[in-house]
Design a protein around this motif. Sequence first.
Motif, short mmCIF file in Angstrom:
data_model
loop_
_atom_site.label_atom_id
_atom_site.label_comp_id
_atom_site.label_asym_id
_atom_site.label_seq_id
_atom_site.Cartn_x
_atom_site.Cartn_y
_atom_site.Cartn_z
N LEU A 134 12.80 7.31 13.43
CA LEU A 134 12.72 8.52 12.63
C LEU A 134 11.73 9.49 13.24
CD1 LEU A 134 12.44 6.69 9.18
CD2 LEU A 134 14.39 8.14 9.83
N ARG A 135 11.85 10.77 12.88
CA ARG A 135 10.84 11.77 13.22
C ARG A 135 10.02 12.03 11.97
NH1 ARG A 135 11.72 15.41 17.38
NH2 ARG A 135 9.73 16.33 16.70
N PHE A 136 8.70 12.08 12.11
CA PHE A 136 7.82 12.24 10.96
C PHE A 136 7.08 13.57 10.99
CE2 PHE A 136 8.23 7.59 11.02
CZ PHE A 136 8.44 7.34 9.67
N SER A 137 6.82 14.06 9.79
CA SER A 137 6.00 15.26 9.63
C SER A 137 4.53 14.89 9.69
CB SER A 137 6.29 15.90 8.27
OG SER A 137 5.76 15.07 7.22
N THR A 138 3.68 15.90 9.57
CA THR A 138 2.27 15.64 9.37
C THR A 138 2.11 14.89 8.04
OG1 THR A 138 0.08 16.66 9.33
CG2 THR A 138 1.82 17.81 8.15
N PRO A 139 1.19 13.93 7.92
CA PRO A 139 1.07 13.15 6.68
C PRO A 139 0.69 14.02 5.48
CG PRO A 139 -0.05 12.06 8.49
CD PRO A 139 0.28 13.43 8.97
N TYR A 140 1.13 13.59 4.30
CA TYR A 140 0.78 14.29 3.08
C TYR A 140 -0.01 13.42 2.10
CZ TYR A 140 4.96 11.90 1.18
OH TYR A 140 5.89 10.96 0.79
N TYR A 141 -0.17 12.10 2.39
CA TYR A 141 -0.88 11.22 1.45
C TYR A 141 -1.33 9.97 2.19
CZ TYR A 141 -1.89 9.15 -3.17
OH TYR A 141 -2.51 8.62 -4.28
N GLU A 142 -2.45 9.39 1.75
CA GLU A 142 -2.94 8.13 2.32
C GLU A 142 -3.03 7.09 1.20
OE1 GLU A 142 -7.18 6.89 3.84
OE2 GLU A 142 -6.10 7.87 5.50
N SER A 143 -2.62 5.86 1.50
CA SER A 143 -2.56 4.83 0.46
C SER A 143 -3.02 3.48 0.99
CB SER A 143 -1.12 4.70 -0.06
OG SER A 143 -0.99 3.59 -0.92
N GLY A 144 -3.50 2.64 0.08
CA GLY A 144 -3.78 1.24 0.37
C GLY A 144 -2.70 0.39 -0.25
N ALA A 145 -2.92 -0.92 -0.30
CA ALA A 145 -1.97 -1.85 -0.91
C ALA A 145 -2.62 -2.50 -2.13
CB ALA A 145 -1.55 -2.92 0.08
N GLY A 146 -1.85 -2.66 -3.22
CA GLY A 146 -2.37 -3.22 -4.45
C GLY A 146 -1.73 -4.55 -4.79
N VAL A 147 -2.54 -5.50 -5.26
CA VAL A 147 -2.06 -6.82 -5.67
C VAL A 147 -1.82 -6.82 -7.17
CG1 VAL A 147 -2.60 -9.28 -5.82
CG2 VAL A 147 -3.36 -7.94 -3.82
N VAL A 148 -0.58 -7.01 -7.59
CA VAL A 148 -0.23 -7.11 -9.01
C VAL A 148 -0.02 -8.59 -9.34
CG1 VAL A 148 1.39 -6.46 -10.82
CG2 VAL A 148 0.83 -4.83 -9.01
N ALA A 149 -0.74 -9.06 -10.37
CA ALA A 149 -0.65 -10.47 -10.77
C ALA A 149 -0.80 -10.54 -12.29
CB ALA A 149 -1.74 -11.29 -10.07
N ALA A 150 -0.76 -11.75 -12.82
CA ALA A 150 -1.03 -11.91 -14.25
C ALA A 150 -2.40 -11.34 -14.56
CB ALA A 150 -0.97 -13.39 -14.62
N ASP A 151 -2.54 -10.72 -15.73
CA ASP A 151 -3.78 -9.99 -16.02
C ASP A 151 -5.01 -10.89 -16.13
OD1 ASP A 151 -3.19 -11.16 -18.46
OD2 ASP A 151 -2.69 -9.26 -19.45
N ASP A 152 -4.80 -12.22 -16.17
CA ASP A 152 -5.94 -13.13 -16.19
C ASP A 152 -6.12 -13.87 -14.86
OD1 ASP A 152 -3.69 -14.69 -16.34
OD2 ASP A 152 -4.39 -15.93 -18.01
N ASP A 153 -5.36 -13.46 -13.83
CA ASP A 153 -5.48 -14.11 -12.53
C ASP A 153 -6.66 -13.51 -11.76
OD1 ASP A 153 -5.01 -15.69 -10.37
OD2 ASP A 153 -2.94 -15.06 -10.04
N ASP A 154 -7.18 -14.27 -10.83
CA ASP A 154 -8.37 -13.86 -10.08
C ASP A 154 -8.11 -14.06 -8.60
OD1 ASP A 154 -10.92 -12.99 -9.55
OD2 ASP A 154 -11.83 -14.96 -9.80
N ILE A 155 -7.54 -13.03 -7.97
CA ILE A 155 -7.24 -13.09 -6.54
C ILE A 155 -8.20 -12.12 -5.85
CG2 ILE A 155 -5.47 -12.78 -4.77
CD1 ILE A 155 -3.36 -13.18 -6.92
N THR A 156 -9.22 -12.65 -5.22
CA THR A 156 -10.24 -11.79 -4.63
C THR A 156 -10.48 -12.06 -3.15
OG1 THR A 156 -11.95 -13.35 -5.33
CG2 THR A 156 -11.45 -11.52 -6.82
N ASP A 157 -9.81 -13.06 -2.59
CA ASP A 157 -9.99 -13.34 -1.16
C ASP A 157 -8.68 -13.84 -0.58
OD1 ASP A 157 -9.82 -16.28 -1.49
OD2 ASP A 157 -11.79 -16.07 -2.43
N LEU A 158 -8.62 -13.91 0.74
CA LEU A 158 -7.39 -14.25 1.43
C LEU A 158 -6.97 -15.69 1.17
CD1 LEU A 158 -5.42 -12.79 3.25
CD2 LEU A 158 -6.69 -13.64 5.24
#
Length: 329
Positions: free
Chosen positions: A169-193
Amino acid sequence: MELAIRSRSTGFTRCSTRSPQPCTRCWKRCCASIASSLPRPGVAGARISPVRRRPARFVPLVLGLALLSAVGSACDDARDVAEQRFTPTTPGVLTVAVSLPAPGYWDVDSAGEPTGGFEYELAVALADRLDLELAWREVPFEQMVAGNLDGADLALSQISVTDERKSLLRFSTPYYESGAGVVAADDDDITDLATARDRSWGVVEGTTEEALVRDVIRPDNTTVFADETACVQAVAAATVEACLLDLPTALVIEQEVDGVATVARFLTREQWAVAMSPDAPTVDANVAAVDAAIRALDNSGAIDQFAAEWLDSRFARDPADLPVIEARL
């Protein structure tokens, strides 16, 4: 599915400056003076629906060098856009490829018509600056990132720029920057690899998050889903224990599904851009035109405004408060 959603009704256009008065130099040299009174050709079989306009905002007239500098910059932006020409496949119509559902980016009503969203507003603004009507076409995400836009002029669908995708593909100049989010059960505790690696994961096909789970987290079990909503619903149903999405999407969707939360993030710092087919005969000119329009919208603060209204205001929590999972990306 294709739907025209923007029809220009004014007989003229004028450049957008940050001054409360139009810039005469800009008006004469950068903007169309009087457009044809004939209607523009639309997309065959498309339905036309009105697009709301934002109310005008007025600021006090301030004299001095600061005002002259701001007006000059806005005029330069408008001239830059005016000097670029975008040639769409359908004359007079900018056709945008989008993958749905896309909460926060392309919100649709019960009839499937766009009602708003960050990228929806950006698409409307781009079409306006390119002096075109706007239509959209639904295309699967994995198809878009494989280089097939199904005849659309461009894709505006949270597409991260990667070396692999640059070959397709050909890309334009960027318009937004994003990270990645971990969605889990609201009582789960995922804080390391190590904890992340112990979970079963869901990913969306063709996304950079799919590659991150495969190459960095490396869990024993991964399930691929067609879209982000389905992935999050699988977490709620305990089909998978965690889902990796782009961070803004995670923060918006978690409010729509009970029992889940965005519990951590990865600092991927991915840049999103408008994607175009490299095979289009006028692709170089089209990329230049989109680049000029995005720069102008960025300089005017419009892109920040779209993000604040359609993403930031809908986040379930402040992303800065989420723990960062340290990993070599």
